[in-house]
Design a protein around this motif. Sequence first.
Motif, PDB file in Angstrom:
ATOM      1  N   SER A  55     -16.739  12.377  80.975  1.00  0.00           N
ATOM      2  CA  SER A  55     -17.295  13.722  81.096  1.00  0.00           C
ATOM      3  C   SER A  55     -16.263  14.657  81.722  1.00  0.00           C
ATOM      4  O   SER A  55     -15.333  14.210  82.396  1.00  0.00           O
ATOM      5  N   CYS A  90     -22.945  15.658  74.653  1.00  0.00           N
ATOM      6  CA  CYS A  90     -24.092  16.414  75.143  1.00  0.00           C
ATOM      7  C   CYS A  90     -23.634  17.322  76.279  1.00  0.00           C
ATOM      8  O   CYS A  90     -22.586  17.094  76.888  1.00  0.00           O
ATOM      9  N   ASP A 149     -24.603  18.937  80.016  1.00  0.00           N
ATOM     10  CA  ASP A 149     -25.396  18.915  81.236  1.00  0.00           C
ATOM     11  C   ASP A 149     -25.374  20.327  81.818  1.00  0.00           C
ATOM     12  O   ASP A 149     -24.398  20.737  82.456  1.00  0.00           O
ATOM     13  N   ASN A 197     -24.616  21.205  85.518  1.00  0.00           N
ATOM     14  CA  ASN A 197     -23.948  20.020  86.071  1.00  0.00           C
ATOM     15  C   ASN A 197     -24.771  19.369  87.190  1.00  0.00           C
ATOM     16  O   ASN A 197     -24.244  18.965  88.230  1.00  0.00           O
ATOM     17  N   LEU A 230     -27.468  14.712  83.750  1.00  0.00           N
ATOM     18  CA  LEU A 230     -27.875  14.804  82.344  1.00  0.00           C
ATOM     19  C   LEU A 230     -29.318  14.319  82.203  1.00  0.00           C
ATOM     20  O   LEU A 230     -29.613  13.139  82.391  1.00  0.00           O
ATOM     21  N   GLU A 273     -31.651  16.973  77.768  1.00  0.00           N
ATOM     22  CA  GLU A 273     -30.269  17.354  77.468  1.00  0.00           C
ATOM     23  C   GLU A 273     -29.575  16.260  76.666  1.00  0.00           C
ATOM     24  O   GLU A 273     -28.779  16.547  75.771  1.00  0.00           O
ATOM     25  N   LYS A 274     -29.870  15.006  76.971  1.00  0.00           N
ATOM     26  CA  LYS A 274     -29.262  13.888  76.231  1.00  0.00           C
ATOM     27  C   LYS A 274     -29.726  13.883  74.775  1.00  0.00           C
ATOM     28  O   LYS A 274     -28.999  13.458  73.875  1.00  0.00           O
ATOM     29  N   HIS A 303     -20.553  15.633  78.213  1.00  0.00           N
ATOM     30  CA  HIS A 303     -20.568  14.174  78.306  1.00  0.00           C
ATOM     31  C   HIS A 303     -20.368  13.571  76.917  1.00  0.00           C
ATOM     32  O   HIS A 303     -21.081  13.932  75.970  1.00  0.00           O
TER      33      HIS A 303
END
Length: 260
Positions: free
Chosen positions: A130, A177, A179, A182, A185, A189-190, A230
Amino acid sequence: MKNQYLYLLFSSAIGFSQVGIGTSNPQEELHVAGNNSTIRIESLSNANNPLNDGIKNARVYVDANGNFTLTPPNYTAGGSGYGNLPINFLIDVPNFIPDNVDGLPAPYDSLGRIINSDLTQETVEGFIFSATFTVPQSCTVEVKHGVTIVISGSNMLTPSLAYINDSKTRTIQTFFCFDINNDGLSPAEKALQYGHKGQFYCSVAGGSLGYPYMNSQGYATLPPGTHSIHFFGIVQDPPNSFTSVGFGGATDYLKLRVYN
């Protein structure tokens, strides 16, 4: 006579606080008239300023002294790392996946992030790496990345390397993906997966080892703030097969560009 002309010109400049180009009735201190009028500042040209590549239009900033410049605030010279970059790049990171994420000894220290599909599995997904970046305003972000891959028939985490010569087909995929903020995640979001890219690997009798290369890109609309991107890898192989894949063991790249 020459001195008289110079005196008249000087006194004219003192007497009038406004200067007009193309007009005898300037409305500001400097007034450039004409529907097609242009201004050129040669110190900002691509011949005189390395931040102007001569291809894309360069964004002009104003510094604390009121000077025009192509250098954005907090610009990191050299164009590497996670600093602010000129024009519309958020980050430009060469070899963004460390070659030895798993901390293996030489000569197994250039395998990247290793994801295994053992004899009991046919599809395995794993986290690769990431990176964090900051978006100045709501915008569309373009992501371009390239990832190298090394494929082995034995577990590279042990560590070991083995040719695959069973003549069976494997597939390798990557996606990424975001995040937002930040802060970890989330499942939602995933679920938003971008830039899916895959390729297949089919061994021959002699087997094969090396660094195949695949790249991808994707677009997302993001709010202002500090976010992270990520990357994930997927390994698929036939039943009763062992496949070990290292993502990012050689030269990779990651570029994020913003569209306002």
